[in-house]
Design an enzyme around this catalytic site. Structure first.
Site, PDB file in Angstrom:
ATOM      1  N   ARG A  43       0.832  -1.211   0.000  1.00  0.00           N
ATOM      2  CA  ARG A  43       0.000   0.000   0.000  1.00  0.00           C
ATOM      3  C   ARG A  43       0.864   1.258   0.000  1.00  0.00           C
ATOM      4  O   ARG A  43       0.551   2.251  -0.686  1.00  0.00           O
ATOM      5  CB  ARG A  43      -0.923  -0.005   1.219  1.00  0.00           C
ATOM      6  N   ASP A 154     -18.018   5.929   4.281  1.00  0.00           N
ATOM      7  CA  ASP A 154     -16.701   5.318   4.174  1.00  0.00           C
ATOM      8  C   ASP A 154     -15.661   6.420   4.222  1.00  0.00           C
ATOM      9  O   ASP A 154     -15.958   7.590   3.919  1.00  0.00           O
ATOM     10  CB  ASP A 154     -16.570   4.515   2.877  1.00  0.00           C
TER      11      ASP A 154
END
Length: 496
Positions: A43, A154
Site C-alpha cells: 500500500r 466510508d
C-alpha cells in the site's frame, strides 16, 4: 514476449520504515497491520508512486507537511483500508435481516412509517445496495407509503465515487446466481478497469433508496461526538478488524448510541463479544448474532427465522461425487499452468518476476480492490511455483470467471476439486458457474456436493476461502440456488 521486469523497491528494508509504520498505526488505529508488513508495504508503494517519492523518509516528511500532510493522510487512510466488498456478503446475516430483523422493524415503525439504516464502512456500496434490495422486497407495494433512508459512509473518497456510480464488475457479484443479477442489475458493455469483460449497473429503483457520505468511524470514539439522528438498523461488518480491542469496544459503544429504540446492530460475522454486554444486549439468531440497546431485546420479539435449509431427517453425509469429466484435462492443467493470451489482460503496471510468500493474501487483496489484472498476474506466478495448491486453483477459477474466461474458470475449479474433494467453496462456485453456462444438471450435482459437505460440518464452521462465511450460510445459499434448478437428481445428471 514479456517485458523486462524492474526490481521491486522494498520499503521494509528502509531504516525509516519501522517508525513510519508505528506512526501510521498510532494515527489511524489500524492495528491490523502490526503483523502484516508485506501488505502495508504494498500500500505504501502506491502512495510513493503517486507522489513521486523514493523512500519512507521522504514520505514521512510529506505526512508532516503543514499544507499537504492532512490531504495525504486522507489518501493513505483510504489506501490501507482494504475495500473488500460483494453483494449479499454473509448469507446468514442477510437471512436474519430478511426473516427477523426487517419484519420486526416494519412492525415497530408501522405508525410513523420511517426506516433509517446506516451502513458504516460501506466501501464501494455493495452492502447498502444489498440492503436497498432487501427493504424494497420486504415492503413491496407499501414502499411508496414509507420514508426509507439508507446511508452509506466510508473514509475513502474513491470508494464512495464507485458506490455512487453503482456499476460493478463480475467480481462483486460473484456469489449471486445469474437470475438475480438480471433481476437487480442491467448489463453494461465492456470498459476499461473492473468492467473489462462487461459489467452490471444497479437498477434505479434500488439506487434511489441510498445516499453516501464520507465518514470516519473513529469519530465515534471522540468524547464529544454529536449524537445526530438515530437509526433503526446499523451495520458495521468490514472495518472493526483494523482496530485494537479497546478501540473496537469504543466504536461499538458509539454505534449503540446511534440506535433508535427497538433498533438493531449487526457486526462482523463472529461470536458475541463479551465486552459489549455492558452496553448492548446480544440476540442469538440462526447462524449469527445481532445486538440491541439494553432493555430492547425482549420487545418486540423477532419473528422466528425460517430455516435456511428445509428441515427433515438429520443430514446424511453421502459420498461426494467425482467432479471431473475429463481427468486427463485436469491433470494437464495441474502439470503446466497455461499463460493467458496477451490481449486477455489489462496492461501491467509492474509485473513481479518472483512473487513473495504472502501471495494468496495479496491476490485476495488485489482482487477485492478491483485490481483483477494485477491479481491474475500474481496468481500465474504463484501457480508456476506451486501448481498443486487447491486454494490457488480456486482463485484461478474465480478470477478467470471475472475476466470472462469461463472455460478456464471451469478447468481451474475442477482442478481445485481434484486436489481437495472436500473444498466446499469450489463446489459452490462451480455450481454457480455451470448455472450461468446453461448446464443445470451438472450445476445441480456441484451444488448438491456443496450442500452435503456443508451440512456435515457444524453450521458455524468457517469455510476455507469462504470470505468469512460459515458452513450453514453456504448450505443455505447453495440450497437456494439448487431449488431454482428444478428436480434434477445428481446421480442421473452425468459427470460434472
Amino acid at each position: 514476449m514479456r517485458r523486462p521486469v524492474p526490481p521491486r523497491p522494498d520499503p521494509g528494508a528502509d531504516p525509516a520504515y519501522a517508525d513510519l509504520k508505528a506512526r501510521i498505526i498510532a494515527r489511524t488505529g489500524h492495528h491490523y497491520y502490526i503483523d502484516k508488513d508485506e501488505l502495508l508495504i504494498e500500500r505504501l508503494r502506491r502512495r510513493f508512486r503517486a507522489n513521486a517519492l523514493a523512500d519512507c523518509t521522504a514520505y514521512a516528511a510529506l505526512l508532516a507537511d503543514r499544507s499537504r500532510g492532512e490531504g495525504e493522510w486522507s489518501q493513505l487512510e483510504a489506501e490501507i483500508t482494504v475495500g473488500e466488498t460483494f453483494f449479499f456478503r454473509y448469507a446468514e446475516q442477510f437471512q436474519a435481516l430478511r426473516e427477523t430483523i426487517l419484519p420486526a422493524l416494519i412492525a415497530a415503525r408501522s405508525l410513523d412509517r420511517t426506516l433509517r439504516i446506516w451502513s458504516a464502512g460501506c466501501s464501494t456500496g455493495a452492502e447498502p445496495y444489498s440492503l436497498a434490495i432487501l427493504v424494497r422486497e420486504a415492503l413491496g407495494d407499501a414502499l411508496p407509503d414509507w420514508r426509507v433512508a439508507i446511508l452509506g459512509t466510508d473514509i475513502s473518497v474513491e470508494a464512495l465515487a464507485t458506490a455512487r456510480a453503482a456499476e460493478y464488475g463480475r467480481w462483486a457479484l460473484r456469489t449471486m446466481p445469474p437470475e438475480e443479477r438480471l433481476r437487480y442489475f442491467t448489463r453494461l458493455p465492456p470498459a476499461p478497469g473492473i468492467r473489462r469483460e462487461g459489467g452490471y449497473a444497479l437498477r434505479p429503483e434500488f439506487r434511489a433508496l441510498v445516499r453516501f457520505e464520507r465518514g470516519n468511524l473513529l469519530s465515534l470514539v471522540e468524547p464529544k461526538s454529536p449524537p445526530g439522528e438515530g437509526f433503526d438498523l446499523v451495520l458495521c461488518r468490514n472495518v472493526l478488524i483494523y482496530f485494537e480491542a479497546e478501540t473496537v469496544a469504543a466504536v461499538v459503544r458509539g454505534l449503540g448510541r446511534k440506535l433508535r429504540p427497538d433498533g438493531w446492530l449487526l457486526l462482523g460475522h463472529a461470536e458475541p463479544n463479551l465486552t459489549f454486554s455492558g452496553f448492548l444486549d446480544p440476540v442469538s439468531l440462526p447462524g449469527t448474532v445481532a445486538y440491541r440497546r439494553l432493555g430492547d431485546a425482549a420487545s418486540p420479539a423477532p419473528r422466528p427465522a425460517s430455516p435456511a435449509v428445509e428441515p427433515g431427517p438429520a443430514p446424511r453425509v453421502r459420498a461426494v461425487e467425482e467432479p471431473c469429466t475429463a481427468l486427463e484435462t485436469v491433470v494437464a492443467t495441474l502439470a503446466q499452468p497455461r499463460a493467458p493470451a496477451a490481449d486477455a489482460l489489462p496492461p501491467a503496471e509492474v509485473a513481479p518476476a518472483d512473487a513473495p510468500d504472502g501471495d494468496l493474501a495479496q491476490i485476495r487483496t488485489l482482487a477485492d480492490s478491483g485490481e483483477t489484472g494485477a491479481a491474475w498476474r500474481l496468481l500465474r506466478g504463484a501457480l508456476t511455483r506451486d501448481p498443486t495448491d487447491p486454494a490457488l486453483r480456486f482463485y484461478e477459477g474465480l478470477l478467470a470467471r471475472t475476466l470472462g474466461r469461463d472455460a478456464e474458470a471451469e478447468r481451474a475449479l475442477r482442478a481445485a476439486l481434484y486436489l481437495d474433494r472436500g473444498f466446499v467453496m469450489a463446489h459452490y462456485h462451480l455450481g454457480l458457474l455451470l448455472i450461468g453456462l446453461g448446464r443445470p444438471g451438472e450445476a445441480a450435482r456441484a451444488l448438491d456436493n456443496a450442500i452435503a459437505l456443508s451440512q456435515a460440518l457444524g453450521p458455524n464452521t468457517l469455510l476455507l476461502e469462504g470470505d468469512g462465511a460459515a458452513a450453514g450460510e453456504i448450505a443455505a445459499g447453495a440450497a437456494a440456488a439448487r431449488a431454482g434448478l428444478g428436480p434434477y437428481r445428481s446421480a442421473d445428471t452425468g459427470s460434472s
